[in-house]
Scaffold this active site. Structure first.
Site, mmCIF file in Angstrom:
data_model
loop_
_atom_site.group_PDB
_atom_site.id
_atom_site.type_symbol
_atom_site.label_atom_id
_atom_site.label_comp_id
_atom_site.label_asym_id
_atom_site.label_seq_id
_atom_site.Cartn_x
_atom_site.Cartn_y
_atom_site.Cartn_z
ATOM 1 C CB CYS A 263 -0.949 -0.003 1.185
ATOM 2 S SG CYS A 263 -1.958 -1.505 1.308
ATOM 3 C CB ALA A 265 0.470 5.206 -3.770
ATOM 4 N N PRO A 266 1.472 7.371 -1.471
ATOM 5 C CG PRO A 266 1.640 9.591 -0.719
ATOM 6 C CD PRO A 266 1.043 8.253 -0.361
ATOM 7 N N GLY A 267 4.301 7.259 -1.597
ATOM 8 C CA GLY A 267 5.683 6.890 -1.774
ATOM 9 C C GLY A 267 6.720 7.477 -0.850
ATOM 10 N N GLY A 268 6.313 8.209 0.168
ATOM 11 C CA GLY A 268 7.292 8.767 1.097
ATOM 12 C C GLY A 268 8.107 7.686 1.788
ATOM 13 C CE LYS A 269 4.423 5.278 6.305
ATOM 14 N NZ LYS A 269 3.681 6.425 5.709
ATOM 15 C CG ASP A 284 -1.105 1.667 -3.793
ATOM 16 O OD1 ASP A 284 -0.888 2.062 -2.632
ATOM 17 O OD2 ASP A 284 -2.188 1.864 -4.386
ATOM 18 C CB CYS A 378 -2.200 8.005 9.015
ATOM 19 S SG CYS A 378 -3.279 7.727 7.584
#
Length: 450
Positions: A263, A265-269, A284, A378
């Site tokens: 899962c 997106a959006p891709g910070g991790k 994703d 979150c």
């Protein structure tokens, strides 16, 4: 700020649209408010869908988004003060009357917009629809009264009024009344802008007028447009809430390890894991969101295998480490995305927890023996966090918690549960000002496959 006295006549006649600068922005703001509340869609997605076709000037588009964002941040207050000044309540069959009034009240009470502009343009907007034009005089009177009584209104605000009742009850039940009030107060503040940097956080904090947080993120003091900031085009950093950066840190990916970001997106991790030198597979189900992820990785000069797939059915050779950032109610992001408070319902939780359980079971299958699995959401709702992990460990053998040490998260011990799980709350992490304090609400648990 000293505001000029309103001189709008009791029932002004509309003028041609080209004589009303700023009306297009207010029209879009009201349409955004109406669409999000009516359809339950996210404000960001709604704005991205509606704004381009209008071809507004960037300043007008930005103002429309700001008005809508503030309207959702303070929607409980706005509805309360408007209803208190409508003797018979909001008129029925009045078309766009309510969203127009909400947008105007947001400007009058919480934005640095001249009173006469907010009122005059709202009146012009009411005139555009036959259903709302019947209530021009009523709308004008209410808005003029809000402007006159603004100081008294703002002095008597209860921050909990901007939190829907089901969330008030949930947070009070799980965290206590004092903490629930502190969360609501934090949500009333504009969120700070946090960055994850590839290297040398202190140097980037100095360049960008920022603060290095205990966890290593850089928090900016200013409000500049992100693409114009030094280092953006060069791919030296990316925008990521400080709390959202913690789960990838807890996974502690090592150079060369095979790591799955589920899962993603959006891709910070994904960017964090790739920057650590891991061989990352980002999975994703959303093709458009993965295209954005891939574009971000390209800007950052980072690489990952990008896979479009339903994670509940995704099969692959077991990974050294797996990060699952599961879909959730997102109530921990209300400060940054205040529409979440008004588009989610208590009944959504059961559907989400069922999906999370399926995703967690699949993530477990993808974790090799001796490997690490970090589950995170979150959300401020324990059903999507602590209770989800407790249920997982009760039904599945071969996994155990690996407690988090405070040193791993900058020594912020109050962000850890007695079981060693991460539980950040929006009012934690005191800063220089109220705006520069706090972070998103996040839950994370690190598991080891035995």
């Amino acid at each position: 700020m000293v505001r000029p006295e309103i001189t709008t006549p009791p029932s002004p006649e509309p003028k041609p649209l080209d004589d009303a600068p700023g009306l297009a922005a207010r029209r879009l703001a009201a349409e955004l408010i109406d669409e999000v509340l009516r359809a339950g869609t996210a404000l960001d997605e709604t704005f991205e869908r509606m704004a381009p076709s209008l071809r507004l000037e960037p300043a007008d588009a930005g103002l429309a988004r700001a008005i809508a964002t503030v309207a959702f941040r303070r929607l409980g207050t706005i509805r309360h003060v408007i209803d208190a000044r409508l003797e018979r309540g909001s008129p029925r069959n009045s078309g766009p009357f309510e969203p127009i009034m909400v947008a105007a009240a947001a400007q009058l009470l919480f934005l640095d917009v001249p009173d006469h502009a907010a009122v005059d343009l709202a009146i012009r907007h009411l005139h555009e629809d036959a259903r709302s034009s019947r209530y021009v005089a009523l709308g004008n009177a209410v808005l003029r009264r809000l402007a006159r009584e603004r100081d008294a209104i703002l002095a008597g605000l209860d921050p909990m009024i901007d939190t829907p009742e089901w969330l008030q009850e949930s947070w009070t039940r799980h965290y206590g009344a004092k903490t629930a009030a502190a969360i609501a107060l934090a949500h009333a503040q504009e969120p700070p802008l946090d960055l994850s940097v590839k290297a040398d956080a202190a140097a980037w904090a100095e360049k960008l007028d920022g603060i290095v947080l205990p966890t290593g993120s850089v928090r900016l003091r200013g409000r500049e447009s992100v693409p114009t900031l030094t280092g953006f085009a060069e791919g030296q950093w990316w925008v990521q809430d400080a709390a959202a950066a913690l789960p990838a840190l807890l996974l502690a990916a090592k150079p060369g390890e095979r790591v799955a970001d589920l899962c993603a997106a959006p891709g910070g991790k994904t960017a964090q894991l790739a920057a650590a030198g891991a061989s990352v597979t980002a999975v994703d189900r959303s093709g458009p969101r993965l295209r954005r992820l891939a574009a971000n990785l390209e800007r950052l000069g980072l690489q990952a295998e990008v896979v479009t797939a339903d994670v509940t059915r995704y099969e692959a050779e077991a990974f050294d480490a797996v990060l699952l950032d599961a879909p959730c109610s997102a109530t921990g992001t209300i400060r940054r995305h205040p529409d979440v408070a008004w588009t989610k319902r208590s009944e959504d939780i059961a559907k989400l927890t069922a999906l999370q359980a399926r995703l967690l079971d699949q993530a477990a299958k993808l974790t090799r023996p001796g490997g690490r699995l970090v589950y995170c959401t979150c959300s401020l709702e324990p059903e999507e966090g602590e209770a989800q992990i407790a249920a997982f460990l009760a039904r599945r053998e071969g996994f155990a918690r690996q407690p988090i040490d405070p040193a791993e998260i900058g020594g912020i011990a109050d962000a850890l549960t007695p079981q060693g799980e991460l539980r950040t709350l929006p009012h934690q992490l005191a800063g220089e000002t109220a705006r520069l304090s706090g972070w998103a609400g996040f839950y994370a648990c690190r598991l080891i496959r035995l």
